[in-house]
Design an enzyme around this catalytic site. Structure first.
Site, short mmCIF file in Angstrom:
data_model
loop_
_atom_site.label_atom_id
_atom_site.label_comp_id
_atom_site.label_asym_id
_atom_site.label_seq_id
_atom_site.Cartn_x
_atom_site.Cartn_y
_atom_site.Cartn_z
CG HIS A 51 -3.17 0.01 -6.90
ND1 HIS A 51 -3.51 0.61 -5.70
CD2 HIS A 51 -3.36 -1.31 -6.69
CE1 HIS A 51 -3.87 -0.32 -4.82
NE2 HIS A 51 -3.80 -1.49 -5.41
NE ARG B 251 -4.30 -1.11 -0.09
CZ ARG B 251 -4.42 -2.12 -0.96
NH1 ARG B 251 -3.45 -2.41 -1.80
NH2 ARG B 251 -5.54 -2.81 -1.03
P1 NDP Z 1 -2.03 -11.49 4.11
O1 NDP Z 1 -2.98 -11.00 5.14
O2 NDP Z 1 -2.16 -12.89 3.63
O3 NDP Z 1 -0.53 -11.28 4.60
C1 NDP Z 1 -0.10 -10.13 5.26
C2 NDP Z 1 1.30 -10.36 5.75
O4 NDP Z 1 1.79 -9.13 6.30
C3 NDP Z 1 1.37 -11.40 6.89
O5 NDP Z 1 2.52 -12.19 6.76
C4 NDP Z 1 1.47 -10.53 8.14
O6 NDP Z 1 2.16 -11.12 9.23
C5 NDP Z 1 2.29 -9.38 7.61
N1 NDP Z 1 2.13 -8.19 8.46
C6 NDP Z 1 1.02 -7.48 8.68
N2 NDP Z 1 1.27 -6.45 9.53
C7 NDP Z 1 2.56 -6.56 9.86
C8 NDP Z 1 3.42 -5.82 10.70
N3 NDP Z 1 2.98 -4.76 11.39
N4 NDP Z 1 4.70 -6.21 10.80
C9 NDP Z 1 5.15 -7.29 10.13
N5 NDP Z 1 4.39 -8.04 9.31
C10 NDP Z 1 3.12 -7.67 9.17
O7 NDP Z 1 -2.17 -10.46 2.88
P2 NDP Z 1 -1.87 -10.73 1.33
O8 NDP Z 1 -0.55 -11.37 1.20
O9 NDP Z 1 -3.02 -11.39 0.69
O10 NDP Z 1 -1.83 -9.22 0.79
C11 NDP Z 1 -0.93 -8.28 1.29
C12 NDP Z 1 -1.29 -6.89 0.82
O11 NDP Z 1 -0.97 -6.72 -0.55
C13 NDP Z 1 -2.76 -6.52 0.88
O12 NDP Z 1 -3.17 -6.17 2.19
C14 NDP Z 1 -2.83 -5.32 -0.06
O13 NDP Z 1 -2.54 -4.13 0.68
C15 NDP Z 1 -1.70 -5.58 -1.04
N6 NDP Z 1 -2.21 -5.90 -2.39
C16 NDP Z 1 -1.83 -5.09 -3.43
C17 NDP Z 1 -2.24 -5.37 -4.71
C18 NDP Z 1 -1.78 -4.56 -5.85
O14 NDP Z 1 -2.26 -4.75 -6.97
N7 NDP Z 1 -0.83 -3.65 -5.65
C19 NDP Z 1 -3.12 -6.52 -5.00
C20 NDP Z 1 -3.44 -7.30 -3.85
C21 NDP Z 1 -3.00 -6.99 -2.59
P3 NDP Z 1 1.59 -12.45 9.95
O15 NDP Z 1 1.87 -13.56 8.96
O16 NDP Z 1 2.39 -12.55 11.16
O17 NDP Z 1 0.13 -12.22 10.16
C1 OXD Z 2 -6.00 -5.44 -3.49
C2 OXD Z 2 -5.51 -4.45 -4.46
O1 OXD Z 2 -5.90 -5.20 -2.27
O2 OXD Z 2 -5.79 -4.61 -5.66
O3 OXD Z 2 -6.49 -6.49 -3.94
O4 OXD Z 2 -4.82 -3.50 -4.09
#
Ligand code: NDP
Ligand code: OXD
Length: 317
Positions: free
Chosen positions: A280, A232
């Site tokens: 994005h 993000r």
């Molecule tokens: P998940 O919820 O599966 O994974 C999130 C990961 O981030 C977990 O490993 C979590 O740790 C870690 N995390 C969260 N907060 C912290 C923190 N404060 N410190 C350290 N680690 C942290 O999410 P996804 O993998 O499915 O997606 C991740 C993000 O990608 C989405 O939230 C979105 O913002 C972004 N995204 C962007 C897209 C784009 O097109 N640019 C498309 C899709 C998603 P833990 O394993 O310990 O819970």
């Molecule tokens: C998502 C994105 O969160 O597209 O799926 O950013």
């Protein structure tokens, strides 16, 4: 007839409207992008599918039982007034995951092979051979080891990169060195390419900043570290990225997400050398898969089975 699914998706309006015609056959839908729905009574609606919804959505739809996110992230509505205390289900999808890994691998390869130099040479019609390091000489540190981070990590490994990972809670992943929150500095000190796949939460807001960039490894096979972010935009401090690149603390960046989207035309990031910008679209949500996923989860919920991919309200993702 059960109540229709409420749709407020602020992306690809034509695609959403077209595919909605054949989705949710047994209950129908109310698409708020359709001007005919203006002022419509939304009480009695059980399910809403949202991406950047209107600020008054939860006041207008007070009876929701489950909220579905139109993407993997949920930050576009977590802070809206009146967010009800009901399960929030995010979008987890094979195709979305695959697309994100394609983007991550592509960006890592572009930096590895110094593609920006080839682009320049091509424009100058210069035959400029480069001798880049091989992937195994670069350590890619993936921040966020969730659905997307773990898949990207596997595919980076196939390409030969040395990969390490960092997450809030420790993960045990075969053949990958992993770190938890408390080990941030050790993780950063080993990282040449930093890949951000973190959700936006209060803890991750403004997280990628000058202090963090200063802890990345200097003097690796490409000389300087690179920052790659598709999590993000509000997790990154953009003026810090610009100064880190201008001062040589970072050798380059790849950014798919921004503090303000679209990225304003006058933003200095557009014209920095070795910065790749995408709008994005690293991993878009494909509408038919999204509607199928919502349908499946509604069926589970109504059969009394557990919903999948439910957000931890406390953690915020
Ligand atoms: P998940 O919820 O599966 O994974 C999130 C990961 O981030 C977990 O490993 C979590 O740790 C870690 N995390 C969260 N907060 C912290 C923190 N404060 N410190 C350290 N680690 C942290 O999410 P996804 O993998 O499915 O997606 C991740 C993000 O990608 C989405 O939230 C979105 O913002 C972004 N995204 C962007 C897209 C784009 O097109 N640019 C498309 C899709 C998603 P833990 O394993 O310990 O819970
Ligand atoms: C998502 C994105 O969160 O597209 O799926 O950013």
């Amino acid at each position: 007839m059960p109540a229709p699914v409420l749709i407020d998706l602020k992306f690809n309006p034509e695609g959403v409207a077209r595919i909605l015609k054949t989705a949710f056959a047994d209950r129908g839908s109310i698409n708020l992008a359709d001007p005919a729905t203006k002022g419509r009574d939304l009480s009695g609606i059980d399910y809403a599918l949202l991406w950047k919804p209107d600020a008054d959505l939860f006041e207008r739809a007070p009876d929701l039982k489950v909220i579905f996110s139109g993407g993997a992230g949920v930050d576009s509505f977590m802070n809206l007034p009146g967010l009800p205390d009901v399960p929030i289900v995010r979008f987890v999808d094979r195709s979305l995951t695959t697309r994100m890994s394609e983007w991550v691998v592509m960006q890592c390869l572009m930096h590895l092979r110094e593609q920006h130099k080839h682009d320049l040479h091509q424009r100058e019609r210069t035959w400029g051979k480069l001798i880049p390091p091989e992937a195994a000489e670069i350590t890619v540190g993936v921040m966020g080891l969730g659905v997307l981070g773990q898949d990207a990590l596997r595919k980076l490994k196939v390409m030969g990169f040395n990969v390490i990972g960092w997450s809030r809670t420790r993960k045990n992943l075969d053949g990958v060195e992993t770190f938890d929150s408390a080990e941030l500095d050790t993780f950063l000190a080993k990282t040449d390419f930093l890949v951000g796949l973190l959700p936006l939460t209060p803890e991750t807001t403004g997280f990628y900043n000058a202090r963090l960039f200063a802890k990345l490894r200097q003097g690796g096979a490409l000389g300087k570290p690179v920052f790659i972010n598709a999590g993000r935009g509000r997790s990154q401090v953009q003026p810090d990225i610009v100064s880190a690149i201008e001062s040589g603390m970072l050798g380059g960046a790849s950014l798919d997400v921004f503090e303000v989207e679209p990225l304003p035309a006058e933003d200095p990031l557009w014209s920095l050398e070795n910065v790749f910008i995408t709008p994005h679209d690293a991993a878009v949500s494909e509408e038919s898969a999204l509607f199928r996923h919502v349908d499946t989860q509604i069926s589970r919920f109504e059969r009394g089975e557990a919903l999948q991919f439910v957000v931890d309200r406390q953690a915020g993702y």
